[in-house]
Design an enzyme around this catalytic site. Structure first.
Site, PDB file in Angstrom:
ATOM      1  N   HIS A  87      -7.193   6.596  -3.025  1.00  0.00           N
ATOM      2  CA  HIS A  87      -8.056   5.597  -2.391  1.00  0.00           C
ATOM      3  C   HIS A  87      -7.397   4.887  -1.213  1.00  0.00           C
ATOM      4  CE1 HIS A  87      -5.677   2.643  -4.596  1.00  0.00           C
ATOM      5  NE2 HIS A  87      -6.251   1.705  -3.877  1.00  0.00           N
ATOM      6  N   HIS A 146       0.835  -1.205   0.000  1.00  0.00           N
ATOM      7  CA  HIS A 146       0.000   0.000   0.000  1.00  0.00           C
ATOM      8  C   HIS A 146       0.867   1.250   0.000  1.00  0.00           C
ATOM      9  CE1 HIS A 146      -3.126  -2.894   1.346  1.00  0.00           C
ATOM     10  NE2 HIS A 146      -3.850  -2.156   0.521  1.00  0.00           N
ATOM     11  N   ASP A 200      -8.871  -1.564  -7.935  1.00  0.00           N
ATOM     12  CA  ASP A 200      -8.169  -1.747  -6.664  1.00  0.00           C
ATOM     13  C   ASP A 200      -7.624  -3.161  -6.508  1.00  0.00           C
ATOM     14  OD1 ASP A 200      -7.200  -1.103  -4.117  1.00  0.00           O
ATOM     15  OD2 ASP A 200      -9.094  -1.638  -3.143  1.00  0.00           O
TER      16      ASP A 200
END
Length: 426
Positions: free
Chosen positions: A196, A156, A306
Site C-alpha cells: 500500500h 514509510h 494503515d
C-alpha cells in the site's frame, strides 16, 4: 518438497553471486536524490524552481537483468537460514495477537519482517495451496516488494508495511469478516496491505505538486502517491509471474481490486469513504454476501490498518509517532532550505509530536475507529479504542510539560483540517 525448494533458491543465490552483478533497486530513491540535491546547493547560492523539479525527479535507470531482480546473496541466505527459527518462529505463532511487536520481529529476522510475516500469512491462510502458487516465485515477489520500500524513510518503510499487513490479518480474523471473506478476498487484502505504500518517496502529495514532480503530472494531482503505489504493485505482480497461471481476466480483476483497496488509503478521501460506510451502518443494509459491500468493508479495514498506530500499546505507538513526525520534519527542513514554503505539521520549530498526535487522533483516527467498532463490536475493537484513549491522555500529559503548548494546540486545530485534505503521508 523442502529439499527441491532449497536447491532452487540456492541456484538463484549462486547466479546472483557472479562477479560483476550489481544489486539493483526499482523506482525512486529519495535519499540519493536529496543527497544530490543538497550537494548541488553547496555549489550554487540559489536553486531555481526548474532545477528543483529536475533534481527531485526520483527516477533511476535499471542496469541489471530483469530476471534476477529481487534478492541479494546475503538477504536470500538470511531468508533461508534465519527467518523461521528460534524466537522469530515463536513470534509468528502469535501473529494474530494485537500486541505483536513488529520492531522486535524485524530485528529477529534481520530486517526481513515484511517477507517473513507475509509469507507466513500466505501459508497460514492456505493461499499457497488454494491458488497453486510457486513458493520460489512467491519468495521472490515478496523480496522485491520489501526492496522497493526505502529504508531511509523513518516511517514509510518495509517495517510499516509489515505492521499494516499484521493489522490487516487481525481484522480478517474478526468474526464478521472471517465468516464471509473468500480466499480471493484474503489474497487481495494481504497483497494490498503489503504494497500500500510501495516506493514511497518520504514526502507528501503537496510537496510533489508544488515541485511539479512528474508523478503529480502523471496522475493529475489526484491521489498521486496512492496511484503510484498501486501501479508499482502491478509492475511487481507482472514481473514476478506469481499469478501467470491464472486466466488473464482474473489477473486484470486482481490488479483492479488491489488498486481500489490501495486508493482507499488516501487520507484526503477519508470523509468520502467514512460517510458511505456510516450510511450503510445507519441503514443496516450492509450485506457481506454482496461482493461490493464486502469490498467496501475490506477498504475500511485497510484504512484502519494503515493508521492503527495510536491503537497499539503505548510502547509501540510512541515509536511510530516519533517516526512519522521525524518524516514530517525532514520534509519541512527541505522545504525551508529551498524556500518552498513549509507544509502544515512539518515545521519542527513550531510543532511537537504531542500536538500532532492529539490532533491526528481527534480529527482523523477516532471517527474512523468509532465507525469500525459499530461494524465489528468485538474485544479487539474495544481494545483499540481503549489504547487510543490512553495514548491520547499520555500525549496530553507530555503536552502540558511543553512551553506554549496551548498556542500550539490551537494552531493544530487548523492544521488538522488541512490534513484531511492534503497532508497525511498516505
Amino acid at each position: 518438497d523442502q529439499t527441491a525448494l532449497y536447491i532452487r533458491m540456492l541456484g538463484d543465490v549462486r547466479v546472483r553471486s557472479r562477479a560483476g552483478f550489481e544489486t539493483e533497486r526499482r523506482g525512486s530513491h529519495p535519499y540519493i536524490d536529496f543527497r544530490i540535491f543538497h550537494a548541488q546547493s553547496e555549489i550554487e547560492a540559489s536553486v531555481s524552481a526548474r532545477n528543483i523539479r529536475r533534481l527531485l525527479s526520483f527516477q533511476r535507470y535499471l542496469r541489471s537483468s530483469r530476471f534476477f531482480r529481487g534478492a541479494t546473496v546475503c538477504r536470500s541466505l538470511n531468508i533461508l537460514d534465519e527467518d523461521y527459527n528460534g524466537q522469530a518462529k515463536c513470534m509468528l505463532e502469535k501473529v494474530g495477537n494485537w500486541n505483536f511487536d513488529i520492531f522486535l520481529f524485524d530485528r529477529l529476522t534481520n530486517g526481513n519482517s515484511l517477507v517473513s510475516l507475509t509469507f507466513h500469512l500466505f501459508s497460514l491462510h492456505g493461499l499457497i495451496e488454494y491458488f497453486h502458487l510457486d513458493m520460489v516465485k512467491l519468495r521472490r515477489f515478496l523480496v522485491m516488494i520489501q526492496e522497493d520500500y526505502h529504508s531511509q524513510n523513518p516511517y514509510h518503510n518495509a517495517v510499516h508495511a509489515a505492521d499494516v499487513t499484521q493489522a490487516m490479518h487481525c481484522y480478517l480474523k474478526e468474526p464478521k469478516l472471517a465468516n464471509s471473506v473468500t480466499p480471493w478476498d484474503i489474497l487481495l487484502s494481504l497483497i494490498a496491505a503489503a504494497t500500500h505504500d510501495l516506493d514511497h518517496p518520504g514526502v507528501n502529495q503537496p510537496f510533489l505538486i508544488k515541485t511539479n514532480h512528474y508523478l503529480a503530472t502523471l496522475y493529475k494531482n489526484t491521489s498521486v502517491l496512492e496511484n503510484h503505489h498501486w501501479r508499482s504493485a502491478v509492475g511487481l505482480l507482472r514481473e514476478s509471474g506469481l499469478f501467470s497461471h491464472l486466466p488473464l481476466e482474473s489477473r486484470h480483476e486482481m490488479e483492479a481490486q488491489i488498486g481500489a483497496l490501495i486508493l482507499a488509503t488516501d487520507i484526503s478521501r477519508q470523509n468520502e469513504y467514512l460517510s458511505l460506510f456510516r450510511s450503510h451502518l445507519d441503514k443496516g443494509d450492509l450485506h457481506l454476501d454482496d461482493g461490493r459491500h464486502r469490498h467496501l468493508v475490506l477498504q475500511m479495514a485497510l484504512k484502519c490498518a494503515d493508521i492503527c498506530n495510536p491503537c497499539r500499546n503505548w510502547e509501540l505507538s510512541k515509536q511510530w509517532s516519533e517516526k512519522v513526525t521525524e518524516e514530517f520534519f525532514h520534509q519541512g527542513d527541505i522545504e525551508k532550505k529551498y524556500h518552498l514554503g513549509v507544509s502544515p505539521l512539518c515545521d519542527r520549530q513550531t510543532e511537537s509530536i504531542a500536538n500532532i498526535q492529539i490532533g491526528f487522533m481527534t480529527y482523523l483516527q477516532e471517527p474512523l475507529f468509532t465507525e469500525w467498532a459499530r461494524f465489528s463490536d468485538t474485544r479487539l475493537s474495544q481494545t483499540m479504542l481503549g489504547h487510543v484513549g490512553l495514548n491520547k491522555a499520555s500525549w496530553k500529559g507530555l503536552q502540558r510539560q511543553q512551553p506554549s503548548s496551548e498556542d500550539a494546540s490551537a494552531a493544530f486545530e487548523l492544521n488538522s483540517q488541512l490534513l484531511t485534505q492534503e497532508n497525511r503521508l498516505s
